[in-house]
Design a protein around this motif. Structure first.
Motif, PDB file in Angstrom:
ATOM      1  N   ASP A  58       0.829  -1.206   0.000  1.00 62.11           N
ATOM      2  CA  ASP A  58       0.000   0.000   0.000  1.00 62.11           C
ATOM      3  C   ASP A  58       0.866   1.260   0.000  1.00 62.11           C
ATOM      4  N   GLN A  60       0.476   4.051  -1.423  1.00 59.98           N
ATOM      5  CA  GLN A  60      -0.272   5.303  -1.327  1.00 59.98           C
ATOM      6  C   GLN A  60      -0.510   5.686   0.138  1.00 59.98           C
ATOM      7  N   THR A  61      -0.771   4.721   0.995  1.00 58.21           N
ATOM      8  CA  THR A  61      -0.962   4.997   2.422  1.00 58.21           C
ATOM      9  C   THR A  61       0.371   5.250   3.118  1.00 58.21           C
ATOM     10  N   VAL A  64       1.766   8.693   2.118  1.00 61.21           N
ATOM     11  CA  VAL A  64       0.731   9.713   2.006  1.00 61.21           C
ATOM     12  C   VAL A  64       1.265  11.118   2.295  1.00 61.21           C
ATOM     13  N   ASP A  65       2.216  11.255   3.192  1.00 61.65           N
ATOM     14  CA  ASP A  65       2.761  12.572   3.536  1.00 61.65           C
ATOM     15  C   ASP A  65       4.016  12.914   2.745  1.00 61.65           C
ATOM     16  N   ASP A  66       4.368  12.073   1.785  1.00 56.77           N
ATOM     17  CA  ASP A  66       5.585  12.248   1.005  1.00 56.77           C
ATOM     18  C   ASP A  66       5.236  12.562  -0.441  1.00 56.77           C
ATOM     19  N   THR A  84      10.795  12.718   1.281  1.00 54.06           N
ATOM     20  CA  THR A  84      10.143  12.924   2.570  1.00 54.06           C
ATOM     21  C   THR A  84      10.620  14.233   3.193  1.00 54.06           C
TER      22      THR A  84
END
Length: 166
Positions: A58, A60-61, A64-66, A84
């Motif tokens: 996953d 995408q999860t 998600v903040d990158d 990141t």
């Protein structure tokens, strides 16, 4: 003259719907190769450590903040890189990987250059990365792009830490 397909660098997800599974496939290849280079080969993704399997299952999860950048050729993801935020005015490049069939075309350089542009647009002062010391080609690439070896922030043995100003 060679007839090489055009490669576009795009931010994922969103700009390359046909390459939706690309990050997972590329991350799997990256982690499987890294395990083999560490002398701990596994026969498939199921043999990887949990922290790597979750990235593949996953992305995408997990990211998600990158910012995930993909190199896309003909709708197929052929390279990836994750940026990141470190929270200290710097960003970090991780998971740079180019499909071996597409190496030698400047894809890795293009991905790192796009990451540097993103970093500059984000207002960070420097970009850092870590690379396994046996990846001489990657180290040479980073040095060509202005990265220099710096004091380690990672306790894992055999990692080279590098940084460059933006």
């Amino acid at each position: 003259m060679t007839d090489q397909p055009e490669v576009a660098i795009v931010r994922w997800p969103g700009q390359a719907p046909s390459a939706q599974d690309g990050p997972a496939d590329l991350l799997a290849a990256y982690h499987l190769q890294t395990q083999a280079e560490k002398g701990e080969p596994v026969s498939g993704v199921e043999g990887l450590p949990d922290r790597y399997r979750v990235e593949i299952a996953d992305p995408q999860t997990v990211f998600v903040d990158d910012v995930v950048l993909l190199a896309v050729s003909g709708g197929t993801a052929v390279g990836c890189l994750v940026v990141t935020a470190c929270g200290d005015g710097r960003s970090e490049v991780k998971r740079l990987w180019t499909d071996p069939a597409f190496r030698g075309q400047g894809i890795a350089s293009s991905l790192v250059s796009a990451a540097l542009v993103h970093a500059a647009e984000s207002g960070v002062s420097a970009v850092r990365l870590s690379v396994w010391k046996w990846r001489a080609g990657a180290i040479a690439l980073y040095e060509r792009l202005g990265f220099t070896v710096t004091e380690s922030w990672d306790e894992r043995d055999q990692l080279v830490c590098m940084e460059r100003a933006v």
